[in-house]
Scaffold this motif. Structure first.
Motif, PDB file in Angstrom:
ATOM      1  N   MET A   1       0.558  -0.998  -0.002  1.00 18.85           N
ATOM      2  CA  MET A   1       0.033  -0.037   0.023  1.00 18.85           C
ATOM      3  C   MET A   1       1.181   1.239  -0.248  1.00 18.85           C
ATOM      4  SD  MET A   1      -2.570   1.300   2.992  1.00 18.85           S
ATOM      5  CE  MET A   1      -2.025   1.428   3.599  1.00 18.85           C
ATOM      6  N   LYS A   2       0.716   2.297  -0.894  1.00 22.27           N
ATOM      7  CA  LYS A   2       1.536   3.353  -1.110  1.00 22.27           C
ATOM      8  C   LYS A   2       0.580   4.648  -0.073  1.00 22.27           C
ATOM      9  CE  LYS A   2       4.691   1.935  -3.095  1.00 22.27           C
ATOM     10  NZ  LYS A   2       5.861   1.726  -2.654  1.00 22.27           N
ATOM     11  N   ARG A   3       1.355   5.589   0.247  1.00 25.47           N
ATOM     12  CA  ARG A   3       0.227   6.977   0.402  1.00 25.47           C
ATOM     13  C   ARG A   3       0.461   7.854  -0.624  1.00 25.47           C
ATOM     14  NH1 ARG A   3      -1.421   9.026   4.305  1.00 25.47           N
ATOM     15  NH2 ARG A   3      -0.896  11.484   5.319  1.00 25.47           N
ATOM     16  N   ILE A   4      -0.533   8.222  -0.859  1.00 27.78           N
ATOM     17  CA  ILE A   4      -0.954   9.200  -2.146  1.00 27.78           C
ATOM     18  C   ILE A   4      -1.281  10.441  -1.756  1.00 27.78           C
ATOM     19  CG2 ILE A   4      -1.366   9.731  -4.699  1.00 27.78           C
ATOM     20  CD1 ILE A   4      -1.121   5.778  -4.793  1.00 27.78           C
ATOM     21  N   ALA A   5      -0.565  11.570  -2.635  1.00 26.02           N
ATOM     22  CA  ALA A   5      -1.186  12.562  -3.102  1.00 26.02           C
ATOM     23  C   ALA A   5      -2.235  13.222  -3.555  1.00 26.02           C
ATOM     24  CB  ALA A   5      -0.854  13.149  -1.436  1.00 26.02           C
ATOM     25  N   ILE A   6      -3.350  13.657  -3.726  1.00 26.59           N
ATOM     26  CA  ILE A   6      -3.478  14.634  -5.094  1.00 26.59           C
ATOM     27  C   ILE A   6      -3.849  15.763  -4.402  1.00 26.59           C
ATOM     28  CG2 ILE A   6      -5.409  14.385  -6.347  1.00 26.59           C
ATOM     29  CD1 ILE A   6      -5.591  11.778  -5.606  1.00 26.59           C
ATOM     30  N   ILE A   7      -3.533  16.540  -5.609  1.00 27.15           N
ATOM     31  CA  ILE A   7      -3.613  18.235  -5.125  1.00 27.15           C
ATOM     32  C   ILE A   7      -4.740  18.104  -6.650  1.00 27.15           C
ATOM     33  CG2 ILE A   7      -2.733  20.535  -4.845  1.00 27.15           C
ATOM     34  CD1 ILE A   7       0.286  18.987  -5.294  1.00 27.15           C
ATOM     35  N   GLY A   8      -5.421  19.185  -5.960  1.00 25.52           N
ATOM     36  CA  GLY A   8      -7.414  19.052  -6.627  1.00 25.52           C
ATOM     37  C   GLY A   8      -8.022  17.986  -6.320  1.00 25.52           C
ATOM     38  N   GLY A  24      -5.971  -0.244  -2.798  1.00 26.78           N
ATOM     39  CA  GLY A  24      -6.042  -0.393  -1.215  1.00 26.78           C
ATOM     40  C   GLY A  24      -5.345   0.595  -1.158  1.00 26.78           C
ATOM     41  N   HIS A  25      -5.421   1.729  -1.810  1.00 23.09           N
ATOM     42  CA  HIS A  25      -3.582   2.421  -1.451  1.00 23.09           C
ATOM     43  C   HIS A  25      -4.685   3.962  -1.087  1.00 23.09           C
ATOM     44  CE1 HIS A  25      -0.353   0.823  -4.154  1.00 23.09           C
ATOM     45  NE2 HIS A  25      -1.639   1.230  -5.779  1.00 23.09           N
ATOM     46  N   ASP A  26      -3.783   4.295   0.294  1.00 24.84           N
ATOM     47  CA  ASP A  26      -3.934   5.544   1.427  1.00 24.84           C
ATOM     48  C   ASP A  26      -4.095   6.917   0.840  1.00 24.84           C
ATOM     49  OD1 ASP A  26      -4.526   6.915   3.722  1.00 24.84           O
ATOM     50  OD2 ASP A  26      -2.495   6.615   4.674  1.00 24.84           O
ATOM     51  N   VAL A  27      -5.197   6.753   0.470  1.00 27.23           N
ATOM     52  CA  VAL A  27      -5.296   8.782  -0.740  1.00 27.23           C
ATOM     53  C   VAL A  27      -5.718   9.859   0.110  1.00 27.23           C
ATOM     54  CG1 VAL A  27      -5.940   9.847  -2.892  1.00 27.23           C
ATOM     55  CG2 VAL A  27      -5.642   6.842  -2.453  1.00 27.23           C
ATOM     56  N   VAL A  28      -4.548  10.475   0.142  1.00 29.24           N
ATOM     57  CA  VAL A  28      -5.361  12.251   0.334  1.00 29.24           C
ATOM     58  C   VAL A  28      -5.691  13.239  -0.435  1.00 29.24           C
ATOM     59  CG1 VAL A  28      -4.889  13.693   2.212  1.00 29.24           C
ATOM     60  CG2 VAL A  28      -4.229  11.436   2.655  1.00 29.24           C
ATOM     61  N   LYS A 335      -7.516   6.971 -16.474  1.00 29.31           N
ATOM     62  CA  LYS A 335      -6.042   6.666 -16.732  1.00 29.31           C
ATOM     63  C   LYS A 335      -4.643   6.581 -16.043  1.00 29.31           C
ATOM     64  CE  LYS A 335      -7.978   7.416 -21.736  1.00 29.31           C
ATOM     65  NZ  LYS A 335      -7.424   7.020 -22.773  1.00 29.31           N
ATOM     66  N   LEU A 336      -4.546   7.662 -15.389  1.00 31.85           N
ATOM     67  CA  LEU A 336      -3.616   7.841 -14.917  1.00 31.85           C
ATOM     68  C   LEU A 336      -3.665   7.024 -13.903  1.00 31.85           C
ATOM     69  CD1 LEU A 336      -1.185   9.198 -13.644  1.00 31.85           C
ATOM     70  CD2 LEU A 336      -2.430  11.136 -12.427  1.00 31.85           C
ATOM     71  N   ALA A 337      -5.007   6.937 -12.633  1.00 31.08           N
ATOM     72  CA  ALA A 337      -5.131   5.993 -11.956  1.00 31.08           C
ATOM     73  C   ALA A 337      -4.316   4.357 -12.164  1.00 31.08           C
ATOM     74  CB  ALA A 337      -6.403   5.373 -11.114  1.00 31.08           C
ATOM     75  N   LYS A 338      -5.625   4.356 -13.400  1.00 34.90           N
ATOM     76  CA  LYS A 338      -5.017   2.826 -13.625  1.00 34.90           C
ATOM     77  C   LYS A 338      -3.489   1.867 -14.040  1.00 34.90           C
ATOM     78  CE  LYS A 338      -9.308   1.576 -15.380  1.00 34.90           C
ATOM     79  NZ  LYS A 338     -10.604   1.442 -17.272  1.00 34.90           N
ATOM     80  N   ALA A 339      -2.683   3.178 -14.536  1.00 33.58           N
ATOM     81  CA  ALA A 339      -0.874   3.397 -14.998  1.00 33.58           C
ATOM     82  C   ALA A 339      -0.442   3.673 -13.949  1.00 33.58           C
ATOM     83  CB  ALA A 339      -0.593   4.973 -15.746  1.00 33.58           C
ATOM     84  N   ILE A 340      -0.969   4.239 -12.904  1.00 32.21           N
ATOM     85  CA  ILE A 340      -0.014   3.653 -11.653  1.00 32.21           C
ATOM     86  C   ILE A 340      -0.398   2.595 -10.741  1.00 32.21           C
ATOM     87  CG2 ILE A 340       0.300   4.636  -9.246  1.00 32.21           C
ATOM     88  CD1 ILE A 340      -0.319   7.984 -10.388  1.00 32.21           C
ATOM     89  N   ILE A 341      -1.478   1.557 -10.485  1.00 27.91           N
ATOM     90  CA  ILE A 341      -1.719   0.573  -9.920  1.00 27.91           C
ATOM     91  C   ILE A 341      -1.289  -0.170 -11.286  1.00 27.91           C
ATOM     92  CG2 ILE A 341      -3.640  -0.934 -10.031  1.00 27.91           C
ATOM     93  CD1 ILE A 341      -5.590   1.326  -9.708  1.00 27.91           C
ATOM     94  N   LYS A 342      -1.079   0.029 -12.172  1.00 31.40           N
ATOM     95  CA  LYS A 342       0.105  -1.312 -12.782  1.00 31.40           C
ATOM     96  C   LYS A 342       1.274  -1.010 -12.665  1.00 31.40           C
ATOM     97  CE  LYS A 342       0.463  -2.894 -17.749  1.00 31.40           C
ATOM     98  NZ  LYS A 342       0.176  -2.268 -19.158  1.00 31.40           N
ATOM     99  N   LEU A 343       1.900   0.084 -12.811  1.00 34.42           N
ATOM    100  CA  LEU A 343       2.863   0.492 -12.390  1.00 34.42           C
ATOM    101  C   LEU A 343       3.788  -0.771 -11.128  1.00 34.42           C
ATOM    102  CD1 LEU A 343       5.975   2.111 -12.898  1.00 34.42           C
ATOM    103  CD2 LEU A 343       5.002   3.326 -11.811  1.00 34.42           C
ATOM    104  N   LEU A 344       2.921  -0.200  -9.950  1.00 35.11           N
ATOM    105  CA  LEU A 344       2.897  -0.568  -8.724  1.00 35.11           C
ATOM    106  C   LEU A 344       2.513  -2.152  -8.396  1.00 35.11           C
ATOM    107  CD1 LEU A 344       1.220   2.151  -6.501  1.00 35.11           C
ATOM    108  CD2 LEU A 344       3.721   2.227  -7.285  1.00 35.11           C
ATOM    109  N   LYS A 345       2.023  -2.309  -9.496  1.00 33.02           N
ATOM    110  CA  LYS A 345       1.862  -3.662  -9.295  1.00 33.02           C
ATOM    111  C   LYS A 345       3.109  -4.432  -9.664  1.00 33.02           C
ATOM    112  CE  LYS A 345      -3.198  -4.154  -9.082  1.00 33.02           C
ATOM    113  NZ  LYS A 345      -4.561  -4.963 -10.228  1.00 33.02           N
ATOM    114  N   SER A 346       3.960  -4.172 -10.820  1.00 31.79           N
ATOM    115  CA  SER A 346       5.078  -4.747 -11.200  1.00 31.79           C
ATOM    116  C   SER A 346       6.020  -4.440 -10.522  1.00 31.79           C
ATOM    117  CB  SER A 346       5.521  -4.134 -12.571  1.00 31.79           C
ATOM    118  OG  SER A 346       5.003  -2.519 -12.499  1.00 31.79           O
ATOM    119  N   GLU A 347       6.603  -3.570  -9.505  1.00 29.81           N
ATOM    120  CA  GLU A 347       7.514  -3.417  -8.280  1.00 29.81           C
ATOM    121  C   GLU A 347       7.825  -4.911  -8.112  1.00 29.81           C
ATOM    122  OE1 GLU A 347       6.791  -0.400  -6.014  1.00 29.81           O
ATOM    123  OE2 GLU A 347       6.315   1.386  -7.966  1.00 29.81           O
TER     124      GLU A 347
END
Length: 347
Positions: A1-8, A24-28, A335-347
């Motif tokens: 699980m990653k802690r993710i900040a979204i501005i806006g 499953g990520h911690d989003v603020v 699209k951005l969320a899917k790209a990040i989720i895919k990236l994090l699953k591959s780590e």
């Protein structure tokens, strides 16, 4: 699980945050304003209600249509079968002498979608279950730990807002530029710009004698006129919203508010052939960053719909990365969320 900040906390940010949280990520989400939803905004001035940002929207993309269908089922939005008018081709040259010739009602109807009971219902619905800190302006981000890509956010008051593994900008491009951390982002962001828009809000004790609900105007000052109270499930008095052209706002955004209201009221009165100065309520809102305007976009960047720096863990989304409309905001965030989720699953 990653802690993710979204501005806006506009539609792009909320959509992205929802998808990341469901993964499953911690989003603020941090929002500088009191309200959420960005230009999916509504202002109340009893007994009048004004959707003073986006007036309505359509759907063409299959993914977005699926989202729209879900909102319809949940009662968040409704179909607005608009009695739409189109401007007379001779408008520009005849407006001063033939104000009644414009606009004319078209022979067909257009289906739009609107939030119910107001446009801001969409943002409120999406924000449910998300951690959204309102009235919080992010002033800067600090590379807290370069090796492990840990970012620290600071408010405009110099207070720390926490440390995060990922930072996502869901702001207008002009504001996003200040948070770009790489030359790639800076290079791409500089290709985009946003045009302003002013929205005149008029409330009347007595309904106007108009035989249409949505008029697209071709004039130097006015872009469109909408009978806001004609939308489904609206309550309150008869309300009209008048959208200016970007050119007009560029010239007048810093001028006196009363003068701006007076000028646009007079311009709209001339177009409709009705004295709108009799309105019981008058107000105006300037959107400094409204509709998108591409500046030499590369087709690859434009079609992607988001920016992602996997080395520094920074993402950028927003409607301006696509077509600048409501559908674009949703698709960019997804699209951005899917790209990040895919990236994090591959780590």
């Amino acid at each position: 699980m990653k802690r993710i900040a979204i501005i806006g906390a506009g539609l792009a940010g909320l959509t992205c945050g929802k998808a990341l949280q469901q993964a499953g990520h911690d989003v603020v989400i941090f929002e500088k304003s009191r309200g959420i939803g960005g230009r999916l905004a509504t202002r109340r001035a009893e007994p009048f209600y004004f959707d003073h940002g986006v007036a309505a929207f359509t759907a063409s993309d299959d993914d977005f249509q699926g989202f729209v269908n879900q909102l319809l089922t949940e009662g968040v939005i409704a179909v607005w079968a608009v009695d739409q008018a189109t401007p007379d081709n001779s408008f520009v040259s005849t407006v001063s002498t033939k104000p009644h010739s414009v606009p004319r009602v078209s022979d067909c109807y257009s289906d739009y979608y609107v939030g119910i009971p107001a446009m801001n219902a969409i943002g409120k619905h999406l924000a449910s279950g998300l951690t959204v800190q309102r009235n919080t302006r992010v002033a800067s981000i600090i590379d807290h730990h370069p090796i492990f890509n840990s970012w620290e956010l600071l408010s405009d008051k110099g207070e720390t807002l926490g440390q995060f593994d990922w930072i996502i900008s869901a702001m207008p491009v002009e504001q996003a530029k200040s948070f770009a951390q790489t030359s790639l982002h800076t290079k791409v962001l500089n290709k985009y710009a946003l045009m302003p828009c002013s929205v005149l809000m008029l409330g009347f004790d007595t309904p106007l004698a108009l035989d249409y609900e949505y008029a697209k105007i071709e004039s130097e000052d006015i872009d469109k006129i909408i009978v806001n109270s004609a939308k489904p499930h609206r309550k309150g008095g008869y309300s009209l919203v008048v959208h200016s052209t970007p050119a007009w706002t560029n010239r007048h955004i810093e001028q006196d508010k009363t003068a701006c209201i007076s000028h646009l009221t007079q311009a709209a009165s001339q177009i409709l052939g009705i004295d709108l100065s009799t309105a019981a309520h008058k107000d105006i809102h300037h959107w400094r960053y409204a509709t998108g305007e591409e500046v030499n976009p590369q087709s690859g960047d434009h079609q992607l719909g988001y920016l992602l720096d996997s080395e520094q863990n920074i993402g950028v989304c927003g409607d301006w990365l696509l077509k600048g409309d409501v559908e674009s905001a949703y698709l960019s965030g997804q699209k951005l969320a899917k790209a990040i989720i895919k990236l994090l699953k591959s780590e």
